[in-house]
Design an enzyme around this catalytic site. Sequence first.
Site, short mmCIF file in Angstrom:
data_model
loop_
_atom_site.label_atom_id
_atom_site.label_comp_id
_atom_site.label_asym_id
_atom_site.label_seq_id
_atom_site.Cartn_x
_atom_site.Cartn_y
_atom_site.Cartn_z
N GLN A 1 97.39 -19.15 -23.32
CA GLN A 1 96.19 -19.81 -23.85
C GLN A 1 96.18 -19.90 -25.36
O GLN A 1 95.44 -20.68 -25.94
CB GLN A 1 94.93 -19.06 -23.38
CG GLN A 1 94.70 -19.18 -21.88
CD GLN A 1 93.49 -18.37 -21.46
OE1 GLN A 1 93.58 -17.17 -21.26
NE2 GLN A 1 92.33 -19.02 -21.34
N GLY B 1 89.19 -11.76 -20.20
CA GLY B 1 90.65 -11.77 -20.15
C GLY B 1 91.20 -12.87 -21.03
O GLY B 1 90.48 -13.81 -21.39
N HIS C 1 93.90 -14.59 -12.15
CA HIS C 1 93.59 -15.74 -13.02
C HIS C 1 94.54 -15.75 -14.24
O HIS C 1 95.08 -16.80 -14.59
CB HIS C 1 92.11 -15.63 -13.44
CG HIS C 1 91.64 -16.66 -14.42
ND1 HIS C 1 90.70 -17.62 -14.12
CD2 HIS C 1 91.96 -16.88 -15.73
CE1 HIS C 1 90.48 -18.38 -15.18
NE2 HIS C 1 91.22 -17.95 -16.18
N GLU C 2 94.74 -14.59 -14.85
CA GLU C 2 95.62 -14.52 -16.04
C GLU C 2 97.09 -14.73 -15.64
O GLU C 2 97.84 -15.39 -16.36
CB GLU C 2 95.48 -13.17 -16.76
CG GLU C 2 94.08 -12.78 -17.20
CD GLU C 2 93.30 -13.85 -17.90
OE1 GLU C 2 93.90 -14.80 -18.45
OE2 GLU C 2 92.06 -13.77 -17.88
N CYS D 1 86.79 -20.16 -17.52
CA CYS D 1 88.02 -20.01 -18.29
C CYS D 1 87.76 -20.41 -19.74
O CYS D 1 87.12 -21.44 -19.98
CB CYS D 1 89.12 -20.89 -17.70
SG CYS D 1 90.71 -20.75 -18.55
N LEU D 2 88.25 -19.63 -20.66
CA LEU D 2 88.06 -19.93 -22.08
C LEU D 2 88.76 -21.24 -22.47
O LEU D 2 88.41 -21.85 -23.47
CB LEU D 2 88.57 -18.78 -22.95
CG LEU D 2 87.81 -17.46 -22.79
CD1 LEU D 2 88.48 -16.35 -23.57
CD2 LEU D 2 86.36 -17.61 -23.22
N HIS E 1 97.80 -18.29 -15.44
CA HIS E 1 98.04 -18.89 -16.76
C HIS E 1 99.51 -18.73 -17.16
O HIS E 1 100.13 -19.66 -17.68
CB HIS E 1 97.17 -18.23 -17.83
CG HIS E 1 95.77 -18.77 -17.94
ND1 HIS E 1 95.51 -20.09 -18.21
CD2 HIS E 1 94.57 -18.16 -17.86
CE1 HIS E 1 94.19 -20.26 -18.29
NE2 HIS E 1 93.60 -19.10 -18.07
O1 GNR Z 1 86.19 -14.79 -19.55
C1 GNR Z 1 86.59 -15.11 -18.43
N1 GNR Z 1 85.78 -14.91 -17.36
C2 GNR Z 1 86.18 -15.06 -16.05
C3 GNR Z 1 85.20 -15.11 -15.08
C4 GNR Z 1 85.54 -15.25 -13.76
C5 GNR Z 1 86.86 -15.35 -13.41
C6 GNR Z 1 87.86 -15.33 -14.36
C7 GNR Z 1 87.51 -15.18 -15.69
S1 GNR Z 1 88.76 -15.13 -16.89
C8 GNR Z 1 87.90 -15.75 -18.27
C9 GNR Z 1 88.75 -15.65 -19.52
C10 GNR Z 1 89.96 -16.55 -19.37
O2 GNR Z 1 89.93 -17.75 -19.42
N2 GNR Z 1 91.10 -15.96 -19.10
O3 GNR Z 1 92.20 -16.69 -18.90
NI NI Z 2 91.52 -18.59 -18.15
#
Ligand code: GNR
Ligand code: NI
Length: 176
Positions: free
Chosen positions: A51, A46, A134-135, A92-93, A138
């Site tokens: 980001q 995601g 999670h997104e 998270c990236l 953000h």
């Molecule tokens: O790539 C991602 N993997 C992930 C793994 C477990 C829970 C949430 C994520 S999201 C993350 C990509 C990201 O940072 N999205 O904002």
């Molecule tokens: Ni993230």
Amino acid sequence: MSLLNILRYPDARLHKIAKPVTVFDTRLKKLIADMAETMYEAPGVGLAASQVDVHEQLMVIDTSDAGNDLRVFINPQILWASEEKQIYDEGCLSVPGVYDGVERPARVKVRALDADGNPFEVDADGLLAVCIQHEMDHLMGKVFVEYLSPLKRNRIKAKMLKEEREQKRDKQYATR
Ligand code: GNR
Ligand code: NI
């Protein structure tokens, strides 16, 4: 298409609040294509516009194994969240190399607009439910490490700042 730079925690811009998308034009289409390319290249499941320093309510998600099920969510809203929770080891990236358990509703019903501005709804569970939440965090300026204890968060912050310093030093060295 082009790869976009992903902001890294603790960058203050990750805490900006995204505004709703109002114009569905070619600029939006290009941003979606660039975000998808950036997510697949990372690789991640995601990516939220926040980001890549674009503070608009837009996120892309692909939780499929084959990486062929791109979903675009614009102006997403949670219509319903289950009482039942699940703990998932999140990453998270914007916080590379850090994984820790976060508890969230196990299932959510979400309403959003697609790339053309058409509304749709999804019932999500498992990783998709985690990723949507999670997104959406953000977009509201929240990074998953904010769910962890202050002790863990401070350790993560110190680790990220150290890596940032080391990367800057390596870059300078390479150009001398
Ligand atoms: O790539 C991602 N993997 C992930 C793994 C477990 C829970 C949430 C994520 S999201 C993350 C990509 C990201 O940072 N999205 O904002
Ligand atoms: Ni993230």
